[in-house]
Every structure is written in C-alpha cells, then in structure tokens.
Design a protein around this motif. Structure first.
Motif, PDB file in Angstrom:
ATOM      1  N   THR A 140     -24.842 -32.330  -3.328  1.00 62.61           N
ATOM      2  CA  THR A 140     -24.210 -32.029  -4.607  1.00 62.61           C
ATOM      3  C   THR A 140     -24.209 -30.530  -4.787  1.00 62.61           C
ATOM      4  OG1 THR A 140     -26.328 -32.254  -5.748  1.00 62.61           O
ATOM      5  CG2 THR A 140     -24.915 -34.203  -5.649  1.00 62.61           C
ATOM      6  N   ASP A 141     -23.250 -30.049  -5.522  1.00 65.27           N
ATOM      7  CA  ASP A 141     -23.117 -28.615  -5.695  1.00 65.27           C
ATOM      8  C   ASP A 141     -22.674 -28.339  -7.113  1.00 65.27           C
ATOM      9  OD1 ASP A 141     -21.262 -25.952  -3.991  1.00 65.27           O
ATOM     10  OD2 ASP A 141     -22.777 -25.924  -5.544  1.00 65.27           O
ATOM     11  N   SER A 142     -23.638 -28.049  -7.989  1.00 64.15           N
ATOM     12  CA  SER A 142     -23.319 -27.789  -9.387  1.00 64.15           C
ATOM     13  C   SER A 142     -23.153 -26.310  -9.668  1.00 64.15           C
ATOM     14  CB  SER A 142     -24.422 -28.371 -10.281  1.00 64.15           C
ATOM     15  OG  SER A 142     -25.663 -27.787  -9.953  1.00 64.15           O
ATOM     16  N   GLU A 143     -23.334 -25.471  -8.651  1.00 60.97           N
ATOM     17  CA  GLU A 143     -23.293 -24.024  -8.886  1.00 60.97           C
ATOM     18  C   GLU A 143     -21.932 -23.421  -8.594  1.00 60.97           C
ATOM     19  OE1 GLU A 143     -26.428 -22.338  -6.610  1.00 60.97           O
ATOM     20  OE2 GLU A 143     -28.027 -23.312  -7.754  1.00 60.97           O
ATOM     21  N   SER A 144     -21.213 -23.950  -7.605  1.00 57.44           N
ATOM     22  CA  SER A 144     -19.917 -23.378  -7.269  1.00 57.44           C
ATOM     23  C   SER A 144     -18.806 -24.334  -7.650  1.00 57.44           C
ATOM     24  CB  SER A 144     -19.847 -23.075  -5.761  1.00 57.44           C
ATOM     25  OG  SER A 144     -20.040 -24.250  -5.024  1.00 57.44           O
ATOM     26  N   ALA A 145     -17.686 -23.774  -8.084  1.00 55.43           N
ATOM     27  CA  ALA A 145     -16.556 -24.592  -8.491  1.00 55.43           C
ATOM     28  C   ALA A 145     -15.873 -25.168  -7.261  1.00 55.43           C
ATOM     29  CB  ALA A 145     -15.572 -23.758  -9.297  1.00 55.43           C
ATOM     30  N   PRO A 146     -15.437 -26.430  -7.295  1.00 57.25           N
ATOM     31  CA  PRO A 146     -14.749 -27.014  -6.143  1.00 57.25           C
ATOM     32  C   PRO A 146     -13.363 -26.419  -5.983  1.00 57.25           C
ATOM     33  CG  PRO A 146     -14.676 -28.515  -7.990  1.00 57.25           C
ATOM     34  CD  PRO A 146     -15.564 -27.378  -8.404  1.00 57.25           C
ATOM     35  N   ALA A 147     -12.892 -26.444  -4.760  1.00 55.14           N
ATOM     36  CA  ALA A 147     -11.563 -25.911  -4.486  1.00 55.14           C
ATOM     37  C   ALA A 147     -10.504 -26.936  -4.844  1.00 55.14           C
ATOM     38  CB  ALA A 147     -11.449 -25.543  -3.007  1.00 55.14           C
ATOM     39  N   ALA A 176     -23.553 -34.657  -9.868  1.00 56.55           N
ATOM     40  CA  ALA A 176     -23.365 -33.302  -9.353  1.00 56.55           C
ATOM     41  C   ALA A 176     -24.556 -32.403  -9.672  1.00 56.55           C
ATOM     42  CB  ALA A 176     -22.084 -32.692  -9.915  1.00 56.55           C
ATOM     43  N   GLY A 177     -25.648 -33.003 -10.116  1.00 53.42           N
ATOM     44  CA  GLY A 177     -26.850 -32.221 -10.375  1.00 53.42           C
ATOM     45  C   GLY A 177     -27.318 -32.244 -11.801  1.00 53.42           C
ATOM     46  N   GLU A 178     -26.485 -32.772 -12.714  1.00 51.85           N
ATOM     47  CA  GLU A 178     -26.864 -32.803 -14.129  1.00 51.85           C
ATOM     48  C   GLU A 178     -27.041 -34.215 -14.657  1.00 51.85           C
ATOM     49  OE1 GLU A 178     -23.472 -31.172 -13.874  1.00 51.85           O
ATOM     50  OE2 GLU A 178     -24.259 -29.196 -13.376  1.00 51.85           O
ATOM     51  N   THR A 205     -17.823 -33.865 -13.925  1.00 48.32           N
ATOM     52  CA  THR A 205     -18.856 -34.118 -12.918  1.00 48.32           C
ATOM     53  C   THR A 205     -18.249 -34.650 -11.630  1.00 48.32           C
ATOM     54  OG1 THR A 205     -20.600 -34.514 -14.534  1.00 48.32           O
ATOM     55  CG2 THR A 205     -20.897 -35.502 -12.364  1.00 48.32           C
ATOM     56  N   LEU A 206     -17.314 -35.582 -11.739  1.00 51.56           N
ATOM     57  CA  LEU A 206     -16.694 -36.148 -10.545  1.00 51.56           C
ATOM     58  C   LEU A 206     -15.913 -35.098  -9.770  1.00 51.56           C
ATOM     59  CD1 LEU A 206     -15.582 -39.558 -12.064  1.00 51.56           C
ATOM     60  CD2 LEU A 206     -17.201 -39.253 -10.193  1.00 51.56           C
ATOM     61  N   VAL A 207     -15.297 -34.167 -10.465  1.00 50.98           N
ATOM     62  CA  VAL A 207     -14.566 -33.100  -9.781  1.00 50.98           C
ATOM     63  C   VAL A 207     -15.528 -32.165  -9.058  1.00 50.98           C
ATOM     64  CG1 VAL A 207     -13.113 -31.053 -10.144  1.00 50.98           C
ATOM     65  CG2 VAL A 207     -12.550 -33.212 -11.285  1.00 50.98           C
ATOM     66  N   ARG A 208     -16.703 -31.923  -9.639  1.00 49.38           N
ATOM     67  CA  ARG A 208     -17.672 -31.020  -9.014  1.00 49.38           C
ATOM     68  C   ARG A 208     -18.460 -31.676  -7.884  1.00 49.38           C
ATOM     69  NH1 ARG A 208     -18.998 -29.967 -14.319  1.00 49.38           N
ATOM     70  NH2 ARG A 208     -21.015 -31.009 -14.097  1.00 49.38           N
ATOM     71  N   ALA A 209     -18.596 -32.989  -7.921  1.00 46.79           N
ATOM     72  CA  ALA A 209     -19.457 -33.677  -6.961  1.00 46.79           C
ATOM     73  C   ALA A 209     -18.927 -33.549  -5.535  1.00 46.79           C
ATOM     74  CB  ALA A 209     -19.577 -35.151  -7.340  1.00 46.79           C
ATOM     75  N   SER A 210     -19.853 -33.437  -4.600  1.00 44.98           N
ATOM     76  CA  SER A 210     -19.482 -33.409  -3.186  1.00 44.98           C
ATOM     77  C   SER A 210     -19.288 -34.811  -2.638  1.00 44.98           C
ATOM     78  CB  SER A 210     -20.557 -32.686  -2.367  1.00 44.98           C
ATOM     79  OG  SER A 210     -20.692 -31.351  -2.770  1.00 44.98           O
ATOM     80  N   THR A 211     -20.017 -35.785  -3.204  1.00 47.83           N
ATOM     81  CA  THR A 211     -19.915 -37.174  -2.761  1.00 47.83           C
ATOM     82  C   THR A 211     -19.807 -38.074  -3.972  1.00 47.83           C
ATOM     83  OG1 THR A 211     -22.325 -37.395  -2.701  1.00 47.83           O
ATOM     84  CG2 THR A 211     -21.230 -36.793  -0.640  1.00 47.83           C
ATOM     85  N   LEU A 240     -28.952 -44.445  -3.965  1.00 45.24           N
ATOM     86  CA  LEU A 240     -28.970 -44.607  -2.525  1.00 45.24           C
ATOM     87  C   LEU A 240     -29.984 -43.639  -1.923  1.00 45.24           C
ATOM     88  CD1 LEU A 240     -25.108 -44.775  -1.863  1.00 45.24           C
ATOM     89  CD2 LEU A 240     -26.717 -46.682  -2.040  1.00 45.24           C
ATOM     90  N   GLU A 241     -30.335 -43.844  -0.673  1.00 41.32           N
ATOM     91  CA  GLU A 241     -31.265 -42.933  -0.004  1.00 41.32           C
ATOM     92  C   GLU A 241     -30.730 -41.511   0.020  1.00 41.32           C
ATOM     93  OE1 GLU A 241     -32.243 -44.363   3.840  1.00 41.32           O
ATOM     94  OE2 GLU A 241     -33.220 -46.187   3.119  1.00 41.32           O
ATOM     95  N   THR A 242     -29.403 -41.377  -0.025  1.00 45.33           N
ATOM     96  CA  THR A 242     -28.771 -40.060  -0.029  1.00 45.33           C
ATOM     97  C   THR A 242     -28.658 -39.462  -1.430  1.00 45.33           C
ATOM     98  OG1 THR A 242     -26.712 -41.319   0.093  1.00 45.33           O
ATOM     99  CG2 THR A 242     -27.487 -40.284   2.118  1.00 45.33           C
ATOM    100  N   GLY A 243     -29.095 -40.203  -2.463  1.00 46.78           N
ATOM    101  CA  GLY A 243     -29.201 -39.637  -3.805  1.00 46.78           C
ATOM    102  C   GLY A 243     -28.172 -40.073  -4.815  1.00 46.78           C
ATOM    103  N   GLU A 244     -27.059 -40.646  -4.374  1.00 41.01           N
ATOM    104  CA  GLU A 244     -26.005 -40.998  -5.325  1.00 41.01           C
ATOM    105  C   GLU A 244     -26.396 -42.222  -6.152  1.00 41.01           C
ATOM    106  OE1 GLU A 244     -24.039 -39.314  -1.631  1.00 41.01           O
ATOM    107  OE2 GLU A 244     -25.577 -40.821  -2.084  1.00 41.01           O
ATOM    108  N   PRO A 245     -26.017 -42.237  -7.438  1.00 40.73           N
ATOM    109  CA  PRO A 245     -26.231 -43.429  -8.264  1.00 40.73           C
ATOM    110  C   PRO A 245     -25.240 -44.521  -7.870  1.00 40.73           C
ATOM    111  CG  PRO A 245     -25.002 -41.795  -9.498  1.00 40.73           C
ATOM    112  CD  PRO A 245     -25.360 -41.147  -8.185  1.00 40.73           C
ATOM    113  N   TYR A 246     -25.691 -45.787  -7.937  1.00 42.40           N
ATOM    114  CA  TYR A 246     -24.789 -46.896  -7.644  1.00 42.40           C
ATOM    115  C   TYR A 246     -25.238 -48.126  -8.409  1.00 42.40           C
ATOM    116  CZ  TYR A 246     -28.096 -49.386  -4.596  1.00 42.40           C
ATOM    117  OH  TYR A 246     -29.157 -50.094  -4.109  1.00 42.40           O
ATOM    118  N   PHE A 247     -24.305 -49.033  -8.645  1.00 41.78           N
ATOM    119  CA  PHE A 247     -24.590 -50.279  -9.346  1.00 41.78           C
ATOM    120  C   PHE A 247     -24.959 -51.345  -8.307  1.00 41.78           C
ATOM    121  CE2 PHE A 247     -21.975 -48.083 -12.520  1.00 41.78           C
ATOM    122  CZ  PHE A 247     -22.838 -48.156 -13.606  1.00 41.78           C
ATOM    123  N   VAL A 248     -26.150 -51.890  -8.443  1.00 40.41           N
ATOM    124  CA  VAL A 248     -26.726 -52.713  -7.377  1.00 40.41           C
ATOM    125  C   VAL A 248     -26.016 -54.052  -7.207  1.00 40.41           C
ATOM    126  CG1 VAL A 248     -28.985 -51.613  -7.562  1.00 40.41           C
ATOM    127  CG2 VAL A 248     -28.479 -53.612  -8.972  1.00 40.41           C
TER     128      VAL A 248
END
Length: 202
Positions: free
Chosen positions: A10-17, A55-57, A90-96, A130-138
């Motif tokens: 996740t990258d909450s510091e830089s704006a996505p392209a 995205a970190g928040e 948040t979805l626009v900033r998220a990497s995954t 998930l193990e990679t950190g993303e929230p998901y509905f079980v």
C-alpha cells in the motif's frame, strides 16, 4: 486457490499515476442527459461485486456492478469508481484490491458495501485480512486479489485496471462450483435478483 510470490503493498504517501482520460468530442450536438442514460441501462442486468482495499488509513468497501474481465493472459479485470463514493479516494490510492464476486447468499455484504454513512467493518465477524494485508469478506465464495496496474479518468468516474495475483474459487465438486446449483447475485432495475433454474432459458 492460486497464490503469487508478489506481495501486496500500500502506498498512502504518493499519489497514484492517472495514465489517461476518455475524451468526448464536444461538437455542440446534444447528448443524452444523465437520467436518460441511466434509464437506458436500467434494464441491463449486472453481476454484483464488492471491492475492498486499505491504502494505509483503514479498510474500505464498495459495491460495484461494473466489474468485468478483459483478458485471461495476462489475467486482467476492470471496474469503475464513482467520484461520489467515500471509498473512491482510498481505492484509487491503493496498490492492491480484493474483488469479491457475490452469490445471492451474500446479499447482506452487497447491501453493506452499497450503504453510505456507516462503518462497513464494524462487525469483525464478517471480515478478516489476507496474509498480504488486504481486508476481505470471509463468506464470499469467490474473491480475486489483484494489483492495480492502471487508472484512467472517465467523466466523473475513475476506471481501475487490475492484474489478478491470487484467487479463492469454489472447490471442485462443491455446490458453489456447480453451475446448476450456484445462485449468482444480480442487480437489475434498482433491485437485487438471483439467477435460478426459473431464469434459465436453455
């Protein structure tokens, strides 16, 4: 379930392209109003998905009927985000992101993601990470974790292109994997519907 060695970030510091914009030729010719355009699509049914990210928040969720696959090699899907949704920044900033493809049994999750002004993650029994950190509905029968590979402005919306990295799919032989037994959730004319044997034409 398939896995990938590519970790989620996740990258909450830089704006996505934002790589592009869908341009409309303004030739002075009258175009459909927003109401007319919505009316034209009102009788066009769509599958229902819920997209989650962090995205970190903190986690966000959004119900979407614009999810569709565009390529199997590489595995790519796209969906659009309304500028009016509180989850969009948040979805626009998220990497995954995690895209949940819902069955009728997950209608409460679809309603949750479509309801504004609430904490969609207040009930901790509904979701995890998930193990990679993303929230998901079980309880979602199918979800796809993917990396956002492109973002594009389209009118008042933003279109995200996502490369699939990992997926949960129904086990072979399970009711969820049987097309004659599964009951997909569909949105049509502002109403939730379920596909069933009664809706089968051939």
């Amino acid at each position: 379930m398939t896995t990938s060695d590519t970790p989620a970030t996740t990258d909450s510091e830089s704006a996505p392209a934002i790589t592009g914009r869908i341009n409309v030729l303004d030739d002075g010719e009258a175009v459909l109003s927003a109401d007319e355009f919505k009316a034209a699509f009102r009788n066009h049914p769509a599958g229902v998905a819920v997209v989650t990210a962090d995205a970190g928040e903190g986690p966000v969720a959004l119900t979407a009927t614009s999810v569709f696959s565009v390529s199997a090699e590489p595995p790519l899907l796209v969906f659009s985000l309304s500028a009016q949704s509180s989850s969009t920044p948040t979805l626009v900033r998220a990497s995954t992101v995690v895209v949940h493809l819902l069955a009728a049994a997950q209608l409460p999750i679809a309603v949750l993601g479509a309801t504004s002004g609430i904490d969609r993650f207040a009930d901790t029994s509904l979701w995890s990470r998930l193990e990679t950190g993303e929230p998901y509905f079980v309880d979602a029968p199918v979800w796809i974790r993917g990396r956002v590979v492109d973002r594009m402005h389209a009118g008042a919306s933003t279109v995200l292109a996502v490369e699939a990295l990992e997926a949960k799919t129904p086990e072979r032989g399970s009711p969820e994997a049987d097309a004659d037994l599964s009951r997909p959730l569909v949105y049509h004319n502002r109403t939730w519907h379920v596909l069933s044997d009664d809706s089968k034409l051939s």
